[in-house]
Design an enzyme around this catalytic site. Sequence first.
Site, PDB file in Angstrom:
ATOM      1  N   TYR A 144       4.313   0.524  -3.156  1.00 54.64           N
ATOM      2  CA  TYR A 144       4.044   0.169  -4.561  1.00 54.64           C
ATOM      3  C   TYR A 144       5.123  -0.765  -5.117  1.00 54.64           C
ATOM      4  O   TYR A 144       5.503  -0.669  -6.280  1.00 54.64           O
ATOM      5  CB  TYR A 144       3.952   1.422  -5.440  1.00 54.64           C
ATOM      6  CG  TYR A 144       2.799   2.351  -5.128  1.00 54.64           C
ATOM      7  CD1 TYR A 144       1.775   1.974  -4.262  1.00 54.64           C
ATOM      8  CD2 TYR A 144       2.734   3.616  -5.693  1.00 54.64           C
ATOM      9  CE1 TYR A 144       0.727   2.818  -3.981  1.00 54.64           C
ATOM     10  CE2 TYR A 144       1.678   4.476  -5.424  1.00 54.64           C
ATOM     11  CZ  TYR A 144       0.677   4.071  -4.556  1.00 54.64           C
ATOM     12  OH  TYR A 144      -0.373   4.910  -4.275  1.00 54.64           O
ATOM     13  N   HIS A 195       0.817  -1.208   0.000  1.00 54.81           N
ATOM     14  CA  HIS A 195       0.000   0.000   0.000  1.00 54.81           C
ATOM     15  C   HIS A 195       0.850   1.258   0.000  1.00 54.81           C
ATOM     16  O   HIS A 195       0.522   2.245  -0.662  1.00 54.81           O
ATOM     17  CB  HIS A 195      -0.919  -0.008   1.221  1.00 54.81           C
ATOM     18  CG  HIS A 195      -1.896   1.130   1.259  1.00 54.81           C
ATOM     19  ND1 HIS A 195      -2.996   1.185   0.457  1.00 54.81           N
ATOM     20  CD2 HIS A 195      -1.923   2.259   2.015  1.00 54.81           C
ATOM     21  CE1 HIS A 195      -3.679   2.292   0.703  1.00 54.81           C
ATOM     22  NE2 HIS A 195      -3.050   2.963   1.638  1.00 54.81           N
ATOM     23  N   ARG A 204      -6.396  15.714   3.586  1.00 54.05           N
ATOM     24  CA  ARG A 204      -5.128  16.159   4.172  1.00 54.05           C
ATOM     25  C   ARG A 204      -4.001  16.170   3.141  1.00 54.05           C
ATOM     26  O   ARG A 204      -3.081  16.985   3.233  1.00 54.05           O
ATOM     27  CB  ARG A 204      -4.765  15.297   5.388  1.00 54.05           C
ATOM     28  CG  ARG A 204      -5.681  15.542   6.578  1.00 54.05           C
ATOM     29  CD  ARG A 204      -5.130  14.924   7.853  1.00 54.05           C
ATOM     30  NE  ARG A 204      -4.932  13.478   7.738  1.00 54.05           N
ATOM     31  CZ  ARG A 204      -5.902  12.570   7.844  1.00 54.05           C
ATOM     32  NH1 ARG A 204      -7.153  12.964   8.072  1.00 54.05           N
ATOM     33  NH2 ARG A 204      -5.650  11.285   7.739  1.00 54.05           N
ATOM     34  N   ASP A 205      -4.042  15.276   2.160  1.00 52.01           N
ATOM     35  CA  ASP A 205      -3.057  15.341   1.073  1.00 52.01           C
ATOM     36  C   ASP A 205      -3.138  16.678   0.352  1.00 52.01           C
ATOM     37  O   ASP A 205      -2.111  17.260  -0.031  1.00 52.01           O
ATOM     38  CB  ASP A 205      -3.316  14.210   0.064  1.00 52.01           C
ATOM     39  CG  ASP A 205      -2.629  12.917   0.451  1.00 52.01           C
ATOM     40  OD1 ASP A 205      -1.682  12.955   1.243  1.00 52.01           O
ATOM     41  OD2 ASP A 205      -3.050  11.852  -0.040  1.00 52.01           O
ATOM     42  N   GLU A 259      -7.457   8.618  -4.072  1.00 56.13           N
ATOM     43  CA  GLU A 259      -6.854   7.502  -3.348  1.00 56.13           C
ATOM     44  C   GLU A 259      -7.926   6.499  -2.970  1.00 56.13           C
ATOM     45  O   GLU A 259      -9.127   6.809  -2.968  1.00 56.13           O
ATOM     46  CB  GLU A 259      -6.114   7.982  -2.093  1.00 56.13           C
ATOM     47  CG  GLU A 259      -4.775   8.630  -2.386  1.00 56.13           C
ATOM     48  CD  GLU A 259      -3.885   8.690  -1.165  1.00 56.13           C
ATOM     49  OE1 GLU A 259      -4.390   8.538  -0.040  1.00 56.13           O
ATOM     50  OE2 GLU A 259      -2.667   8.903  -1.335  1.00 56.13           O
ATOM     51  N   SER A 260      -7.480   5.297  -2.616  1.00 61.75           N
ATOM     52  CA  SER A 260      -8.410   4.221  -2.255  1.00 61.75           C
ATOM     53  C   SER A 260      -8.428   4.004  -0.746  1.00 61.75           C
ATOM     54  O   SER A 260      -7.447   4.267  -0.049  1.00 61.75           O
ATOM     55  CB  SER A 260      -7.988   2.916  -2.948  1.00 61.75           C
ATOM     56  OG  SER A 260      -6.712   2.510  -2.476  1.00 61.75           O
ATOM     57  N   HIS A 261      -9.541   3.518  -0.252  1.00 60.90           N
ATOM     58  CA  HIS A 261      -9.670   3.042   1.135  1.00 60.90           C
ATOM     59  C   HIS A 261     -10.591   1.826   1.117  1.00 60.90           C
ATOM     60  O   HIS A 261     -11.592   1.763   1.823  1.00 60.90           O
ATOM     61  CB  HIS A 261     -10.216   4.147   2.040  1.00 60.90           C
ATOM     62  CG  HIS A 261      -9.453   4.282   3.323  1.00 60.90           C
ATOM     63  ND1 HIS A 261     -10.042   4.394   4.555  1.00 60.90           N
ATOM     64  CD2 HIS A 261      -8.111   4.307   3.568  1.00 60.90           C
ATOM     65  CE1 HIS A 261      -9.123   4.501   5.495  1.00 60.90           C
ATOM     66  NE2 HIS A 261      -7.938   4.456   4.915  1.00 60.90           N
ATOM     67  N   SER A 306      -3.996   6.729  13.301  1.00 57.42           N
ATOM     68  CA  SER A 306      -5.005   7.647  13.827  1.00 57.42           C
ATOM     69  C   SER A 306      -5.106   8.869  12.920  1.00 57.42           C
ATOM     70  O   SER A 306      -4.110   9.353  12.378  1.00 57.42           O
ATOM     71  CB  SER A 306      -4.636   8.095  15.243  1.00 57.42           C
ATOM     72  OG  SER A 306      -4.731   7.010  16.146  1.00 57.42           O
ATOM     73  N   HIS A 357     -10.161  -1.809   1.613  1.00 57.42           N
ATOM     74  CA  HIS A 357     -10.255  -2.872   2.606  1.00 57.42           C
ATOM     75  C   HIS A 357     -10.786  -2.386   3.956  1.00 57.42           C
ATOM     76  O   HIS A 357     -11.637  -3.049   4.554  1.00 57.42           O
ATOM     77  CB  HIS A 357      -8.900  -3.565   2.750  1.00 57.42           C
ATOM     78  CG  HIS A 357      -8.457  -4.250   1.490  1.00 57.42           C
ATOM     79  ND1 HIS A 357      -7.770  -3.577   0.506  1.00 57.42           N
ATOM     80  CD2 HIS A 357      -8.631  -5.512   1.041  1.00 57.42           C
ATOM     81  CE1 HIS A 357      -7.524  -4.418  -0.486  1.00 57.42           C
ATOM     82  NE2 HIS A 357      -8.035  -5.596  -0.193  1.00 57.42           N
TER      83      HIS A 357
END
Length: 752
Positions: free
Chosen positions: A57, A54, A126-127, A103-105, A324, A107
Amino acid sequence: MADTVENARNTPDLGQPWAELGLAEDEYSRIRKILGRRPTGGELAMYSVMWSEHCSYKSSKIYLKKFGALPQETPRGPLMAGIGDNAGVVDIGHGLAVTFKAESHNHPSYVEPHQGAATGVGGIVRDIMAMGARPIGVMNALAFGPLNAPDTARVLPGVVSGVGDYGNCLGLPTIGGQTLFDPTYYGNPLVNALCVGVLRHEDLQFAKASGIGNLVVLFGAATGGDGIGGASILASESFESEGESKRPSVQVGDPFMEKLLIECTLELFNAGVCEALQDFGAAGISCATSELASAGDGGMHVELDLVPLRDPNLAPEEILMSESQERMAAVVTPANLERFMEICEHWDVAATVIGEVTDGDRLLVDWHGERIVDVDPHTVAHDSPELHMPVARPDWIDPLNADHANNLPRSNDGSELARQVTALAVSSNLCDRSWITDQYDRFVRGNTVLAQPEDAGMIRVDEESGLGIALSLDANPRYTMLNPYLGAQLALSESYRNVAVAGATPVAVTDCLNYGSPYDPNVMWQFSETILGLVDGCRNLEVPVTGGNVSLHNRTGDRSIRPTPLVGMLGIIDDVTTRIPASFAHPGDAVLLLGETRLELGGSAWEDVIHDGHLGGMPPMPKLAAEKALAAVMAAAAGEGLLSSAHDLSEGGLSQALVEACLDGRVGVSLTLPEGEPSVMLFSETPARALVSLPGTAYQRFTALCAEHRVPVARLGEVLDSGEIEVQGLFTLDLDELRTAWEAPIPAAMEV
């Protein structure tokens, strides 16, 4: 007692849980070789999360390097930031720039749908903040198992509430997106989030820890046990529905804390008290410290026991791995520290000095006075193994391509065509999404110009000039399953076209590439072909890839998801008042079809819905030159105010475009299909096409514009002040009945 560097030197043969942390034996050996000893527990924690699939890469980066060979230039000038930065940054004129990224989340959103999706939104926001920008909008692309499957009723509401609650609480409009349903996502949903922000050129920030003696300040929420080994581990292993070892604690989001963090961060930028900034995402403190240090011109010393904790019982390894949320790290000069702290206090954001930039090239972490980490930060952040996974073209691909949807039975009977138009409209992938999108605030902040169900979202970024940006997110896994090279280009084409038909000029791309296990040679073939398709497509369309995300290990048991490359397209429009909505608006307007229609039913919605999930043949052929010509026509037409509406033709073809243009516009249409087989004209998914409406006074000028750019145009009919879709000589559909059926599927499934 923490495992110290000295103890690691003295106990070289001590057993360590490297396998449990997701490391391979050769990776653990490589870490020992880098360090010249065994790692401490803290170092092992850092390497395990930063070398995870993750974060590093490691299976995909050999392919992603191809994006870097693309020209780093948009139609508006060179990129201001790109691949390797927190997010891409594009100059849009007037001294302004836009930063955007997806971006992915995936799982975490299966384990705990609400929090997984919410923290996915928080992370991408936040990115954008880390680049010095104010976030101004979000989008999402979701994929679930079959609509009526039991687990979809668990996952979908939680994901939607997580996306909606977090974005709404932040005061960010959700301006667009996509929701897919397919059996391969059962047990492995996709939750891809995009955020866009705006900044002035001089406010651009980079994550580089420079200046010996400068201080490292952690600000935002305290660190807890939630999210320890979260996204970094979940998204890097084969994910099984059972087995607690694959279910680390999912992060818990606090959108109100994030809202304070946004305003606090922006004031810190405005005050000029930040030398660099890094968000805390996957891998937490391990990521923030190693990336800041490796990108800078010195080392870094951190006292881990100074990190504010929600759980005082956390071990140092857990603090290093915790994901967190709502945390940032800043590099601040000693002279600016007092002002930095004053601003944080004003916004009720906790801030703590946890370290400093040092001479040399080491990242040093102490715990209660004892050294627990002594590493070269570059080896943690950038020197992960480069895995050359086996690649093999699937033996099932040729039989799949041979079973072509073009050869399936087609009816041209009027009543049967009417039934099929309705069946497509009420299918799970084409029915009304209002149950989902109505949970999102689309208009907060007051600058949303277009939002769902429009083809693209659009936001005004400058009130004086009317300057705005448009965004679209698109993927079609059925196409990519048939041919990943062509499927990737078709996703790129659709995203490009959606921005263009809204009246904006497409300028840059972000992507989110969702695939199965990298240990499957067939999956890696799909992935490598996708990259080639995107590189060739972007080069032809003259749009750079600014960054993105790769999500692998998306499978349940031995079944991988269909390859799902999501493409996000950014467009610029000089004056948002010239935007073009997607739905019919004015009775009496002429209705035109732009582009050439061919017999291209492979991977189509017609094939899926009418032929019981059949998938076979080849997808439509991309027509990149035709896409550019269509975009040029749309930009000129928008600038001259010629069109009342424009809707791209994609999934469901002309049939679905007519349904959506009528239902969303609450008007009818009467048309005659062009010459050719009616079923092909209605259901083919040939790209580079659009359905437009315009007043008679604009007809001659618009058709001349099409001729100038060699875009085929056919007049179909006109918009009516009626409640019907009338296809002359074939059928008539009652719009009230169609609307009732179109709106029903998702609410009915969620009520059950």
